[in-house]
Design a protein around this motif. Structure first.
Motif, PDB file in Angstrom:
ATOM      1  N   ALA A 192       9.694   5.604  41.808  1.00 16.09           N
ATOM      2  CA  ALA A 192      10.448   4.800  42.766  1.00 16.09           C
ATOM      3  C   ALA A 192      10.120   3.320  42.607  1.00 16.09           C
ATOM      4  CB  ALA A 192      10.137   5.265  44.190  1.00 16.09           C
ATOM      5  N   ALA A 193       8.837   3.022  42.396  1.00 17.29           N
ATOM      6  CA  ALA A 193       8.426   1.630  42.203  1.00 17.29           C
ATOM      7  C   ALA A 193       9.051   1.043  40.940  1.00 17.29           C
ATOM      8  CB  ALA A 193       6.901   1.534  42.137  1.00 17.29           C
ATOM      9  N   LYS A 194       9.089   1.834  39.882  1.00 13.39           N
ATOM     10  CA  LYS A 194       9.696   1.378  38.626  1.00 13.39           C
ATOM     11  C   LYS A 194      11.187   1.115  38.804  1.00 13.39           C
ATOM     12  CE  LYS A 194       6.414   3.735  35.560  1.00 13.39           C
ATOM     13  NZ  LYS A 194       6.219   4.879  34.624  1.00 13.39           N
ATOM     14  N   ARG A 195      11.855   1.996  39.538  1.00 12.77           N
ATOM     15  CA  ARG A 195      13.292   1.810  39.798  1.00 12.77           C
ATOM     16  C   ARG A 195      13.547   0.496  40.517  1.00 12.77           C
ATOM     17  NH1 ARG A 195      16.228   5.186  43.545  1.00 12.77           N
ATOM     18  NH2 ARG A 195      17.976   3.917  42.860  1.00 12.77           N
ATOM     19  N   ALA A 196      12.805   0.268  41.588  1.00 10.61           N
ATOM     20  CA  ALA A 196      13.016  -0.927  42.401  1.00 10.61           C
ATOM     21  C   ALA A 196      12.685  -2.196  41.618  1.00 10.61           C
ATOM     22  CB  ALA A 196      12.163  -0.846  43.669  1.00 10.61           C
ATOM     23  N   LYS A 197      11.608  -2.147  40.858  1.00 10.38           N
ATOM     24  CA  LYS A 197      11.206  -3.322  40.076  1.00 10.38           C
ATOM     25  C   LYS A 197      12.233  -3.622  38.994  1.00 10.38           C
ATOM     26  CE  LYS A 197       7.225  -5.322  37.712  1.00 10.38           C
ATOM     27  NZ  LYS A 197       5.798  -5.155  37.359  1.00 10.38           N
ATOM     28  N   TRP A 265      17.095 -11.644  50.583  1.00  9.48           N
ATOM     29  CA  TRP A 265      16.820 -10.300  51.085  1.00  9.48           C
ATOM     30  C   TRP A 265      15.757 -10.349  52.180  1.00  9.48           C
ATOM     31  CZ3 TRP A 265      19.432  -5.981  49.335  1.00  9.48           C
ATOM     32  CH2 TRP A 265      20.172  -6.125  48.143  1.00  9.48           C
ATOM     33  N   MET A 266      15.831  -9.388  53.094  1.00 12.84           N
ATOM     34  CA  MET A 266      14.800  -9.189  54.096  1.00 12.84           C
ATOM     35  C   MET A 266      14.291  -7.752  54.013  1.00 12.84           C
ATOM     36  SD  MET A 266      16.347 -11.082  57.481  1.00 12.84           S
ATOM     37  CE  MET A 266      16.521 -12.861  57.583  1.00 12.84           C
ATOM     38  N   LEU A 267      12.972  -7.595  53.948  1.00  9.70           N
ATOM     39  CA  LEU A 267      12.337  -6.279  54.029  1.00  9.70           C
ATOM     40  C   LEU A 267      11.654  -6.208  55.383  1.00  9.70           C
ATOM     41  CD1 LEU A 267      10.714  -5.980  50.478  1.00  9.70           C
ATOM     42  CD2 LEU A 267      12.986  -5.247  51.221  1.00  9.70           C
ATOM     43  N   ASN A 304      24.364  -8.818  54.414  1.00  6.86           N
ATOM     44  CA  ASN A 304      23.839  -7.522  54.856  1.00  6.86           C
ATOM     45  C   ASN A 304      22.762  -6.991  53.905  1.00  6.86           C
ATOM     46  OD1 ASN A 304      23.814  -5.510  56.854  1.00  6.86           O
ATOM     47  ND2 ASN A 304      25.139  -4.171  55.646  1.00  6.86           N
ATOM     48  N   HIS A 305      21.909  -7.883  53.478  1.00  8.59           N
ATOM     49  CA  HIS A 305      20.805  -7.531  52.584  1.00  8.59           C
ATOM     50  C   HIS A 305      19.505  -7.376  53.386  1.00  8.59           C
ATOM     51  CE1 HIS A 305      22.757  -9.132  48.609  1.00  8.59           C
ATOM     52  NE2 HIS A 305      23.333  -8.046  49.088  1.00  8.59           N
ATOM     53  N   ILE A 306      19.564  -6.524  54.390  1.00  3.06           N
ATOM     54  CA  ILE A 306      18.403  -6.247  55.243  1.00  3.06           C
ATOM     55  C   ILE A 306      18.013  -4.783  55.037  1.00  3.06           C
ATOM     56  CG2 ILE A 306      17.484  -6.237  57.590  1.00  3.06           C
ATOM     57  CD1 ILE A 306      19.785  -8.186  58.329  1.00  3.06           C
ATOM     58  N   ILE A 307      16.811  -4.565  54.536  1.00  3.93           N
ATOM     59  CA  ILE A 307      16.342  -3.207  54.244  1.00  3.93           C
ATOM     60  C   ILE A 307      15.171  -2.897  55.171  1.00  3.93           C
ATOM     61  CG2 ILE A 307      15.613  -1.585  52.460  1.00  3.93           C
ATOM     62  CD1 ILE A 307      16.475  -3.709  50.383  1.00  3.93           C
ATOM     63  N   THR A 308      15.326  -1.874  55.998  1.00  6.55           N
ATOM     64  CA  THR A 308      14.268  -1.524  56.942  1.00  6.55           C
ATOM     65  C   THR A 308      13.455  -0.338  56.431  1.00  6.55           C
ATOM     66  OG1 THR A 308      15.788  -0.106  58.185  1.00  6.55           O
ATOM     67  CG2 THR A 308      15.548  -2.374  58.930  1.00  6.55           C
ATOM     68  N   PHE A 325      10.898   4.323  50.988  1.00  9.11           N
ATOM     69  CA  PHE A 325      11.215   2.905  51.161  1.00  9.11           C
ATOM     70  C   PHE A 325      11.562   2.264  49.811  1.00  9.11           C
ATOM     71  CE2 PHE A 325       9.491  -1.254  53.287  1.00  9.11           C
ATOM     72  CZ  PHE A 325      10.800  -1.692  53.475  1.00  9.11           C
ATOM     73  N   LEU A 326      10.763   2.544  48.801  1.00 12.06           N
ATOM     74  CA  LEU A 326      11.009   1.983  47.464  1.00 12.06           C
ATOM     75  C   LEU A 326      12.330   2.463  46.888  1.00 12.06           C
ATOM     76  CD1 LEU A 326       7.392   2.278  46.050  1.00 12.06           C
ATOM     77  CD2 LEU A 326       8.666   0.140  46.300  1.00 12.06           C
ATOM     78  N   ASN A 327      12.676   3.709  47.121  1.00 14.72           N
ATOM     79  CA  ASN A 327      13.970   4.216  46.642  1.00 14.72           C
ATOM     80  C   ASN A 327      15.131   3.576  47.391  1.00 14.72           C
ATOM     81  OD1 ASN A 327      13.533   6.059  44.455  1.00 14.72           O
ATOM     82  ND2 ASN A 327      12.622   7.511  45.877  1.00 14.72           N
ATOM     83  N   ASP A 328      14.939   3.316  48.698  1.00 13.79           N
ATOM     84  CA  ASP A 328      15.975   2.606  49.460  1.00 13.79           C
ATOM     85  C   ASP A 328      16.155   1.187  48.921  1.00 13.79           C
ATOM     86  OD1 ASP A 328      16.317   4.798  51.099  1.00 13.79           O
ATOM     87  OD2 ASP A 328      15.085   4.015  52.744  1.00 13.79           O
ATOM     88  N   ILE A 329      15.046   0.539  48.604  1.00 10.36           N
ATOM     89  CA  ILE A 329      15.099  -0.810  48.037  1.00 10.36           C
ATOM     90  C   ILE A 329      15.791  -0.783  46.672  1.00 10.36           C
ATOM     91  CG2 ILE A 329      13.681  -2.696  47.102  1.00 10.36           C
ATOM     92  CD1 ILE A 329      11.602  -1.968  49.291  1.00 10.36           C
ATOM     93  N   ALA A 330      15.441   0.202  45.854  1.00  6.65           N
ATOM     94  CA  ALA A 330      16.061   0.334  44.533  1.00  6.65           C
ATOM     95  C   ALA A 330      17.564   0.540  44.667  1.00  6.65           C
ATOM     96  CB  ALA A 330      15.431   1.505  43.780  1.00  6.65           C
ATOM     97  N   ASP A 331      17.974   1.386  45.606  1.00 10.55           N
ATOM     98  CA  ASP A 331      19.414   1.629  45.826  1.00 10.55           C
ATOM     99  C   ASP A 331      20.129   0.331  46.197  1.00 10.55           C
ATOM    100  OD1 ASP A 331      19.072   4.339  45.343  1.00 10.55           O
ATOM    101  OD2 ASP A 331      18.995   4.890  47.462  1.00 10.55           O
TER     102      ASP A 331
END
Length: 338
Positions: A192-197, A265-267, A304-308, A325-331
Protein backbone atom coordinates in the motif's frame (compact mmCIF):
# COMPACT_ATOMS: atom_id res chain seq x y z
CA UNK A 1 31.86 -83.60 36.35
CA UNK A 2 34.33 -81.41 34.51
CA UNK A 3 31.93 -81.05 31.59
CA UNK A 4 29.03 -80.18 33.94
CA UNK A 5 31.19 -77.54 35.68
CA UNK A 6 32.13 -76.00 32.35
CA UNK A 7 28.45 -75.90 31.28
CA UNK A 8 27.34 -74.18 34.50
CA UNK A 9 30.12 -71.63 34.14
CA UNK A 10 29.09 -70.87 30.57
CA UNK A 11 25.42 -70.53 31.57
CA UNK A 12 26.35 -68.10 34.33
CA UNK A 13 28.27 -65.98 31.87
CA UNK A 14 25.31 -65.93 29.48
CA UNK A 15 22.92 -64.90 32.27
CA UNK A 16 25.33 -62.19 33.43
CA UNK A 17 25.65 -60.85 29.88
CA UNK A 18 21.86 -60.78 29.49
CA UNK A 19 21.45 -58.94 32.78
CA UNK A 20 24.00 -56.36 31.71
CA UNK A 21 22.29 -55.98 28.36
CA UNK A 22 18.89 -55.50 30.00
CA UNK A 23 20.43 -53.03 32.42
CA UNK A 24 21.98 -51.14 29.53
CA UNK A 25 18.69 -51.11 27.64
CA UNK A 26 16.88 -49.98 30.76
CA UNK A 27 19.45 -47.21 31.19
CA UNK A 28 19.04 -46.15 27.54
CA UNK A 29 15.25 -46.07 27.90
CA UNK A 30 15.47 -43.99 31.06
CA UNK A 31 17.89 -41.61 29.38
CA UNK A 32 15.61 -41.33 26.38
CA UNK A 33 12.65 -40.50 28.62
CA UNK A 34 14.76 -37.92 30.40
CA UNK A 35 15.73 -36.27 27.09
CA UNK A 36 12.11 -36.16 25.93
CA UNK A 37 11.08 -34.61 29.23
CA UNK A 38 13.79 -31.97 28.89
CA UNK A 39 12.67 -31.12 25.39
CA UNK A 40 9.08 -30.85 26.57
CA UNK A 41 10.09 -28.57 29.41
CA UNK A 42 12.12 -26.31 27.14
CA UNK A 43 9.27 -26.23 24.63
CA UNK A 44 6.90 -24.76 27.25
CA UNK A 45 8.47 -21.34 26.72
CA UNK A 46 10.07 -19.51 23.84
CA UNK A 47 12.43 -16.57 23.93
CA UNK A 48 11.55 -13.32 22.16
CA UNK A 49 13.01 -9.82 22.15
CA UNK A 50 10.41 -7.15 22.81
CA UNK A 51 10.31 -3.63 21.37
CA UNK A 52 12.27 -2.22 24.30
CA UNK A 53 15.06 -4.73 23.63
CA UNK A 54 14.26 -6.96 26.60
CA UNK A 55 14.76 -10.73 26.26
CA UNK A 56 11.56 -12.36 27.46
CA UNK A 57 10.61 -16.01 27.91
CA UNK A 58 6.96 -16.29 26.89
CA UNK A 59 4.74 -19.36 27.30
CA UNK A 60 4.09 -21.28 24.09
CA UNK A 61 0.51 -21.91 25.16
CA UNK A 62 -0.41 -19.06 27.52
CA UNK A 63 -3.42 -19.74 29.73
CA UNK A 64 -4.22 -16.12 30.55
CA UNK A 65 -3.30 -13.30 28.16
CA UNK A 66 -3.68 -9.63 29.11
CA UNK A 67 -3.19 -7.00 26.38
CA UNK A 68 -3.34 -3.22 26.84
CA UNK A 69 -1.85 -2.05 23.53
CA UNK A 70 -4.34 -0.48 21.12
CA UNK A 71 -2.18 -1.20 18.10
CA UNK A 72 -2.40 -4.92 18.88
CA UNK A 73 -6.13 -5.41 19.57
CA UNK A 74 -7.39 -5.62 16.00
CA UNK A 75 -4.53 -7.89 14.92
CA UNK A 76 -5.05 -10.36 17.77
CA UNK A 77 -8.81 -10.33 17.28
CA UNK A 78 -8.28 -11.11 13.60
CA UNK A 79 -6.03 -14.03 14.59
CA UNK A 80 -8.60 -15.38 17.05
CA UNK A 81 -6.43 -14.87 20.15
CA UNK A 82 -8.38 -15.24 23.39
CA UNK A 83 -7.83 -12.53 26.01
CA UNK A 84 -8.52 -12.70 29.72
CA UNK A 85 -8.35 -8.93 30.34
CA UNK A 86 -8.09 -5.75 28.27
CA UNK A 87 -9.04 -2.05 28.56
CA UNK A 88 -12.38 -2.11 26.77
CA UNK A 89 -13.02 1.59 27.43
CA UNK A 90 -10.36 2.48 24.86
CA UNK A 91 -11.54 0.03 22.22
CA UNK A 92 -13.64 0.85 19.17
CA UNK A 93 -16.93 -1.01 18.76
CA UNK A 94 -16.49 -1.34 14.99
CA UNK A 95 -12.86 -2.49 15.13
CA UNK A 96 -12.76 -4.48 18.36
CA UNK A 97 -16.39 -5.52 18.72
CA UNK A 98 -15.71 -9.20 19.40
CA UNK A 99 -13.52 -8.36 22.37
CA UNK A 100 -15.91 -5.70 23.70
CA UNK A 101 -18.87 -8.12 23.61
CA UNK A 102 -16.96 -10.99 25.21
CA UNK A 103 -18.11 -10.87 28.83
CA UNK A 104 -15.38 -13.28 29.92
CA UNK A 105 -12.77 -10.58 29.23
CA UNK A 106 -12.15 -8.48 32.34
CA UNK A 107 -12.47 -4.77 31.54
CA UNK A 108 -9.36 -2.86 32.63
CA UNK A 109 -11.11 0.47 32.01
CA UNK A 110 -8.93 3.15 30.46
CA UNK A 111 -5.43 4.51 31.02
CA UNK A 112 -6.67 7.52 32.98
CA UNK A 113 -8.82 5.51 35.41
CA UNK A 114 -7.58 1.94 35.02
CA UNK A 115 -9.07 -1.04 36.80
CA UNK A 116 -5.76 -2.21 38.24
CA UNK A 117 -7.46 -4.96 40.24
CA UNK A 118 -8.28 -6.56 36.91
CA UNK A 119 -4.61 -7.42 36.41
CA UNK A 120 -4.68 -9.37 39.67
CA UNK A 121 -8.00 -11.04 38.91
CA UNK A 122 -6.84 -12.20 35.46
CA UNK A 123 -3.82 -14.06 36.91
CA UNK A 124 -1.92 -13.65 33.62
CA UNK A 125 1.03 -15.69 32.48
CA UNK A 126 1.51 -13.24 29.58
CA UNK A 127 1.07 -9.46 29.53
CA UNK A 128 1.55 -7.39 26.35
CA UNK A 129 1.72 -3.72 27.30
CA UNK A 130 1.98 -0.55 25.27
CA UNK A 131 0.67 2.72 23.88
CA UNK A 132 -1.77 4.39 26.32
CA UNK A 133 -0.80 2.03 29.15
CA UNK A 134 2.95 2.34 28.60
CA UNK A 135 3.39 4.61 31.64
CA UNK A 136 1.62 2.05 33.83
CA UNK A 137 4.27 -0.63 33.21
CA UNK A 138 5.85 -0.55 36.68
CA UNK A 139 2.45 -0.57 38.40
CA UNK A 140 1.36 -3.56 36.33
CA UNK A 141 4.55 -5.50 37.03
CA UNK A 142 4.01 -4.98 40.77
CA UNK A 143 0.57 -6.61 40.56
CA UNK A 144 1.02 -9.60 38.26
CA UNK A 145 2.27 -13.01 39.48
CA UNK A 146 6.02 -13.47 39.78
CA UNK A 147 7.45 -15.01 36.63
CA UNK A 148 4.71 -13.62 34.37
CA UNK A 149 6.04 -12.84 30.90
CA UNK A 150 5.88 -9.05 30.42
CA UNK A 151 6.29 -7.88 26.82
CA UNK A 152 6.86 -4.17 26.15
CA UNK A 153 5.37 -3.53 22.71
CA UNK A 154 5.17 0.26 22.94
CA UNK A 155 6.37 2.32 19.97
CA UNK A 156 9.41 4.40 21.03
CA UNK A 157 9.19 8.16 20.74
CA UNK A 158 10.32 9.32 17.29
CA UNK A 159 10.43 5.81 15.81
CA UNK A 160 9.86 5.30 12.10
CA UNK A 161 6.37 3.85 11.98
CA UNK A 162 7.12 1.43 9.13
CA UNK A 163 10.07 -0.02 11.04
CA UNK A 164 7.95 -0.22 14.17
CA UNK A 165 5.11 -2.07 12.45
CA UNK A 166 7.54 -4.62 11.05
CA UNK A 167 8.96 -5.29 14.53
CA UNK A 168 5.62 -5.19 16.33
CA UNK A 169 3.71 -7.49 14.00
CA UNK A 170 6.65 -9.90 13.69
CA UNK A 171 6.87 -10.03 17.49
CA UNK A 172 3.16 -10.82 17.83
CA UNK A 173 3.48 -13.47 15.13
CA UNK A 174 6.37 -15.11 16.98
CA UNK A 175 4.55 -15.05 20.33
CA UNK A 176 1.34 -16.62 19.00
CA UNK A 177 2.80 -18.80 16.23
CA UNK A 178 1.21 -16.65 13.54
CA UNK A 179 4.36 -15.96 11.53
CA UNK A 180 2.75 -16.37 8.11
CA UNK A 181 -0.18 -14.17 9.05
CA UNK A 182 2.26 -11.56 10.34
CA UNK A 183 4.23 -11.60 7.09
CA UNK A 184 0.99 -11.06 5.14
CA UNK A 185 0.05 -7.99 7.21
CA UNK A 186 3.51 -6.49 6.71
CA UNK A 187 3.48 -7.27 2.99
CA UNK A 188 0.04 -5.66 2.55
CA UNK A 189 1.22 -2.54 4.37
CA UNK A 190 4.40 -2.25 2.28
CA UNK A 191 2.45 -2.76 -0.95
CA UNK A 192 0.00 0.00 0.00
CA UNK A 193 2.85 2.37 0.83
CA UNK A 194 4.52 1.64 -2.51
CA UNK A 195 1.26 2.29 -4.36
CA UNK A 196 0.71 5.64 -2.68
CA UNK A 197 4.32 6.74 -3.11
CA UNK A 198 4.33 5.76 -6.78
CA UNK A 199 1.09 7.64 -7.45
CA UNK A 200 2.25 10.84 -5.74
CA UNK A 201 3.40 13.84 -7.76
CA UNK A 202 6.16 15.68 -5.90
CA UNK A 203 4.77 18.99 -7.19
CA UNK A 204 1.71 18.49 -5.01
CA UNK A 205 1.86 20.10 -1.57
CA UNK A 206 0.21 18.34 1.34
CA UNK A 207 -1.23 19.54 4.66
CA UNK A 208 -1.74 17.27 7.68
CA UNK A 209 -4.67 18.15 9.93
CA UNK A 210 -6.40 16.92 13.09
CA UNK A 211 -10.04 17.87 13.64
CA UNK A 212 -10.76 17.80 17.37
CA UNK A 213 -13.65 19.39 19.24
CA UNK A 214 -14.78 20.92 15.98
CA UNK A 215 -11.45 22.76 15.71
CA UNK A 216 -9.03 22.40 12.79
CA UNK A 217 -5.51 21.83 14.08
CA UNK A 218 -2.13 21.26 12.49
CA UNK A 219 -0.39 17.88 12.20
CA UNK A 220 3.26 18.58 11.49
CA UNK A 221 5.20 16.49 8.94
CA UNK A 222 6.90 13.56 10.70
CA UNK A 223 5.85 14.42 14.28
CA UNK A 224 2.16 15.26 13.84
CA UNK A 225 -0.33 12.81 15.28
CA UNK A 226 -1.30 9.94 12.95
CA UNK A 227 -0.79 11.70 9.61
CA UNK A 228 2.63 13.22 10.27
CA UNK A 229 4.50 9.90 9.86
CA UNK A 230 3.14 9.56 6.31
CA UNK A 231 5.24 12.47 5.03
CA UNK A 232 8.62 10.69 5.14
CA UNK A 233 7.10 7.34 4.18
CA UNK A 234 5.60 8.73 0.97
CA UNK A 235 8.06 11.56 0.35
CA UNK A 236 5.28 14.17 0.58
CA UNK A 237 6.02 17.86 0.07
CA UNK A 238 4.68 19.81 3.09
CA UNK A 239 2.50 22.81 2.33
CA UNK A 240 3.51 24.29 5.68
CA UNK A 241 6.72 23.63 7.62
CA UNK A 242 6.20 24.48 11.27
CA UNK A 243 7.37 22.70 14.37
CA UNK A 244 4.83 20.35 15.85
CA UNK A 245 4.21 17.57 18.33
CA UNK A 246 2.40 14.25 18.51
CA UNK A 247 -0.31 15.83 20.66
CA UNK A 248 -3.56 13.89 20.38
CA UNK A 249 -5.47 17.02 19.35
CA UNK A 250 -2.86 18.35 16.96
CA UNK A 251 -1.08 21.69 17.27
CA UNK A 252 -2.74 25.08 17.13
CA UNK A 253 -2.11 26.93 13.88
CA UNK A 254 -4.46 29.58 12.56
CA UNK A 255 -6.74 28.53 9.71
CA UNK A 256 -5.50 31.65 7.94
CA UNK A 257 -1.96 30.20 7.97
CA UNK A 258 -3.34 26.95 6.59
CA UNK A 259 -5.21 28.85 3.88
CA UNK A 260 -2.15 30.90 2.96
CA UNK A 261 -0.15 27.69 2.42
CA UNK A 262 -2.85 26.68 -0.13
CA UNK A 263 -2.21 22.90 -0.09
CA UNK A 264 -3.11 20.70 -3.03
CA UNK A 265 -4.09 17.91 -0.63
CA UNK A 266 -5.21 17.52 2.97
CA UNK A 267 -4.66 14.36 5.03
CA UNK A 268 -6.97 14.45 8.00
CA UNK A 269 -7.36 12.63 11.29
CA UNK A 270 -10.96 12.99 12.47
CA UNK A 271 -10.42 12.60 16.22
CA UNK A 272 -14.04 13.51 16.95
CA UNK A 273 -15.25 10.55 14.93
CA UNK A 274 -13.56 8.22 17.41
CA UNK A 275 -14.47 9.97 20.65
CA UNK A 276 -17.66 11.94 19.96
CA UNK A 277 -19.43 10.35 16.98
CA UNK A 278 -22.55 9.72 19.10
CA UNK A 279 -22.71 13.36 20.15
CA UNK A 280 -25.62 15.13 18.35
CA UNK A 281 -23.34 18.09 17.70
CA UNK A 282 -20.73 15.95 15.90
CA UNK A 283 -19.88 16.91 12.32
CA UNK A 284 -17.53 14.87 10.11
CA UNK A 285 -14.14 16.51 9.57
CA UNK A 286 -14.77 17.12 5.87
CA UNK A 287 -17.87 19.18 6.74
CA UNK A 288 -15.95 21.14 9.39
CA UNK A 289 -13.23 21.96 6.85
CA UNK A 290 -15.58 22.82 3.98
CA UNK A 291 -17.74 25.06 6.14
CA UNK A 292 -14.77 27.09 7.31
CA UNK A 293 -14.87 30.38 5.41
CA UNK A 294 -11.12 30.93 5.63
CA UNK A 295 -10.52 27.66 3.72
CA UNK A 296 -13.18 27.89 1.04
CA UNK A 297 -10.76 28.88 -1.76
CA UNK A 298 -7.95 26.48 -0.84
CA UNK A 299 -7.08 24.11 -3.71
CA UNK A 300 -7.53 20.97 -1.61
CA UNK A 301 -11.05 22.12 -0.72
CA UNK A 302 -12.17 23.32 -4.16
CA UNK A 303 -10.82 20.16 -5.82
CA UNK A 304 -12.16 17.89 -3.08
CA UNK A 305 -8.68 16.58 -2.34
CA UNK A 306 -9.39 15.85 1.33
CA UNK A 307 -8.52 12.32 2.48
CA UNK A 308 -9.61 11.29 5.97
CA UNK A 309 -8.18 8.47 8.03
CA UNK A 310 -10.40 5.38 8.39
CA UNK A 311 -13.05 4.92 11.04
CA UNK A 312 -11.60 4.49 14.53
CA UNK A 313 -8.10 5.53 13.49
CA UNK A 314 -7.48 7.76 16.51
CA UNK A 315 -8.27 4.88 18.87
CA UNK A 316 -6.30 2.11 17.15
CA UNK A 317 -3.63 3.49 14.77
CA UNK A 318 -2.58 -0.07 13.89
CA UNK A 319 -1.01 -1.57 10.78
CA UNK A 320 -4.39 -2.61 9.39
CA UNK A 321 -5.75 0.94 9.53
CA UNK A 322 -2.57 2.47 8.13
CA UNK A 323 -2.74 -0.02 5.26
CA UNK A 324 -6.34 1.02 4.57
CA UNK A 325 -5.41 4.70 4.82
CA UNK A 326 -2.46 4.28 2.44
CA UNK A 327 -4.65 2.48 -0.10
CA UNK A 328 -7.23 5.28 0.13
CA UNK A 329 -4.45 7.80 -0.48
CA UNK A 330 -3.15 5.75 -3.41
CA UNK A 331 -6.65 5.59 -4.93
CA UNK A 332 -7.05 9.36 -4.63
CA UNK A 333 -3.60 10.14 -6.05
CA UNK A 334 -4.12 7.73 -8.95
CA UNK A 335 -7.51 9.27 -9.74
CA UNK A 336 -6.01 12.75 -9.79
CA UNK A 337 -3.24 11.63 -12.11
CA UNK A 338 0.39 12.63 -12.00
Amino acid sequence: MAKRHIFRKALACIMLSSALAISACSSDTTQGTSDTSAKSTSAETKTVTDIAGNTVKVPTNPKSVVVTDNRSFQILQKWGIKLSAAPKKIMNKDLHGDYIKDKSIIDLGNHREPNMEGFVEAKPDLVINGQRFSKKADDIKALIPKGTAFVDINMPEGANISDYFTKQVTLLGDIFDKQQEAKKLISDYNDAAKRAKSAYNSKWTVMGLVVSGGEINYAAPREGRAVGPLFPILGLTPALEKEGTSDHQGDVVSVEAIADSNPDWMLVLDRDQSVAADDPSYSPSIEVIKKNQALKNVKAVTQNHIITAPNGFYVSEDILLYTEFLNDIADAFESAGR
